[in-house]
Enzyme design. Structure first.
Site, short mmCIF file in Angstrom:
data_model
loop_
_atom_site.label_atom_id
_atom_site.label_comp_id
_atom_site.label_asym_id
_atom_site.label_seq_id
_atom_site.Cartn_x
_atom_site.Cartn_y
_atom_site.Cartn_z
N ASP A 137 0.83 -1.20 0.00
CA ASP A 137 0.00 0.00 0.00
C ASP A 137 0.87 1.26 0.00
O ASP A 137 1.89 1.32 0.69
CB ASP A 137 -0.89 -0.02 1.25
CG ASP A 137 -1.91 1.09 1.28
OD1 ASP A 137 -2.74 1.15 0.36
OD2 ASP A 137 -1.85 1.91 2.22
N GLU A 164 14.79 -15.40 -0.71
CA GLU A 164 15.21 -16.48 0.17
C GLU A 164 14.16 -17.60 0.23
O GLU A 164 14.46 -18.70 0.69
CB GLU A 164 15.46 -15.95 1.58
CG GLU A 164 16.58 -14.91 1.66
CD GLU A 164 16.66 -14.30 3.05
OE1 GLU A 164 16.05 -14.87 3.98
OE2 GLU A 164 17.33 -13.26 3.20
#
Length: 553
Positions: free
Chosen positions: A216, A267
């Protein structure tokens, strides 16, 4: 016009070509019956979404919040607000979505927190210059006694962008920054503790198995050093989409945050993705958010805000493919969301409608419902043939128009209150969905309660009614998504075709796509075989406000 081939960005990651369906949880489906949608309600309707044919869902905020701004004021980033359910409900919803091969993206609100967040409550109790206040943007006021705000910035929701606090000794003290409502204080993203906290929040949800984040206000987290005065031009887009050099939008330093987040997501397996809400003045600048080491997607707001005009629409599609392609990213395509007037109404508006202002009972020149729906169906037919990722907003597959006749006493958008009713705000696109024509609250729940009133005429848009009608908007969306998937239209190249000044036309492999935005029918030729039509018609002349997919020969 000579044929020109434009190629979407290469790559096989799911998000490059996905159709992602936005769920506004409080308005999607309500299992508890309290009038507010919830996570179990979403789980109960996943079969409908699987049948629709989408690839992923994006959930607007469901985290713990006082709900001053419908969840975009987060008090606890690691829990579910009780009105939506529990973490266990979230985990079940996630598991059920994944079981249907539907990925899940969650909304993250990093620009600001709720004023009820423990950090902000600590800041209010702490002294100026303290570690606690350093997490937010606190400043001394101007004037003899600090009685004036630190600068002249105006809030997106109306009024000033600063709020003065009362210090522990009872005297007026410092001011804090809030781009939006006073209940949404902005974090200070120059603070290392803030950055580390959000790394931890990202990991919390990634460890639960989410497939990505919609970020956002992704262009607002860093402010220009010194916080200089700034006054927007009259009728400016409140989110900064039309202006250059706004000191609280689009600062260069924000890109360092997303490079860091990109590495963190890398990751994890499964091609986890970041999508930014970044309202920027040009597509060239928008593309900077999706360079190879930053976000994976960002919303294409210039496309969303383009008027129903063939020249303008063709130009923004060309520029989108060009600018996003230069940085190796797919373009995204979107026509509606929880912050803008639904495109079944917006595309028939004849007056300016700045983002976030909304429309209502006193709006002049109200949109024609039939024209709006025809254009909406045509616009979506065109959009879903474009290479890249498409976002759908809940209810658009039903052809829902903006709910304009909401009585004043039921309105809840902070924009309505902060502007003393001068702007209607976003309630009209957030009304709970109609699922069943003859059920309480149109099947939104079993009790008939609804946090915003549903228009009586929405009976015709109920999902069960449209499911039984092969010419309905729902049936059109299902056909479009099935053909899009079967033909691999989310990736590959686009070849522009010349169909006249009032049309947008291109070819995707053996599929030709044309949309008539003019005032006269458009003849496509005698050797045409239609695959899809945005509205049924006979012959080979494409009617006004209509789009089609077809083959030749």
């Amino acid at each position: 016009m000579a044929q020109l081939e434009q190629i979407a960005a290469p790559g096989s990651e799911w998000w490059r070509s996905a159709v992602i369906y936005q769920i506004y949880p409080r308005s999607f489906a309500d299992a508890s019956g309290d009038g507010i949608g919830d996570l179990p309600g979403i789980t109960s309707r996943l079969d409908d979404l699987q049948e629709l044919g989408i690839d992923a869902i994006w959930l607007s905020p469901f985290m713990t919040s006082p709900q001053k701004d419908a969840g975009y004021d987060v008090a606890d980033y690691r829990d579910v607000d009780p009105i939506f359910g529990t973490l266990a409900d979230f985990d079940e919803m996630l598991a059920q979505a994944h079981a249907r091969s539907i990925r899940v993206i969650v909304d993250l609100v990093p620009n600001h927190s709720s004023d009820q967040h423990v950090w902000f409550q600590e800041a209010l109790k702490a002294a100026p210059g303290s570690r606690e206040r350093g997490r937010y943007v606190f400043r001394d006021g101007r004037g003899k006694n600090g009685e004036l705000p630190p600068n002249n910035w105006e809030s997106v929701f109306g009024g000033g962008m600063w709020e003065r606090v009362i210090e522990a000794d009872g005297t007026p003290g410092q001011w804090y920054l809030h781009i939006f409502d006073p209940s949404q204080p902005d974090f200070d993203w120059t603070n290392a503790e803030v950055r580390e906290e959000f790394r931890s929040i990202l990991r919390f949800w990634l460890d639960r198995g989410v497939d990505g984040f919609r970020v956002d206000v992704a262009h607002g987290m860093v402010k220009e050093a010194g916080l200089p005065d700034y006054a927007p031009v009259a009728d400016a887009d409140s989110m900064g989409g039309g202006e250059e050099n706004v000191p609280y939008w689009g600062q260069d330093e924000v890109h360092d945050i997303y490079r860091d987040w990109h590495q963190l997501l890398a990751e994890y397996d499964g091609d986890r993705a970041l999508c930014g809400e970044a309202w920027l003045p040009t597509l060239k600048k928008t593309a900077l958010w999706v360079r190879p080491d930053e976000m994976h997607q960002t919303f294409n707001f210039p496309y969303l805000m383009t008027a129903w005009d063939a020249e303008a629409l063709g130009a923004v599609i060309r520029e989108s493919l060009d600018e996003f392609g230069k940085v190796g990213a797919p373009s995204t395509w979107v026509l509606s969301n929880h912050d803008v007037v639904r495109h079944a109404s917006r595309l028939a508006l004849t007056a300016e409608n700045p983002q976030g202002e909304g429309i209502g009972p006193e709006t002049p020149d109200k949109p024609d419902t039939a024209i709006g729906l025809a254009r909406a169906r045509a616009a979506t037919t065109l959009m879903l043939a474009l290479p890249g990722s498409s976002y759908l907003y809940q209810g658009e597959e039903l052809g829902l128009p903006e709910a304009m006749e909401i009585p004043d006493e039921f309105r809840q958008d902070p924009t309505w209150f902060r502007t003393n009713g001068e702007r209607y705000g976003r309630d009209g696109c957030r009304v709970p969905l109609p699922w069943e024509a003859d059920a309480p609250a149109f099947g939104f729940n079993d009790t008939g309660d609804s946090w915003l009133p549903q228009p009586a005429e929405w009976t015709q848009y109920a999902r069960d009614t449209e499911s039984a009608d092969p010419t309905s908007t729902l049936s059109l969306y299902k056909e479009l998504l099935a053909e899009r998937r079967a033909r691999g239209l989310g990736s590959g190249s686009l070849v522009w075709e010349d169909a006249g000044a009032d049309a947008v036309a291109f070819r995707r492999g053996d599929i030709h796509v044309a949309a008539n935005l003019g005032t006269e029918p458009l003849e496509l030729g005698e050797d045409v075989t239609f695959v899809l039509q945005s509205q049924p018609f006979d012959g080979t002349a494409l009617p006004v406000d209509t789009a089609a997919w077809y083959t030749k020969g």
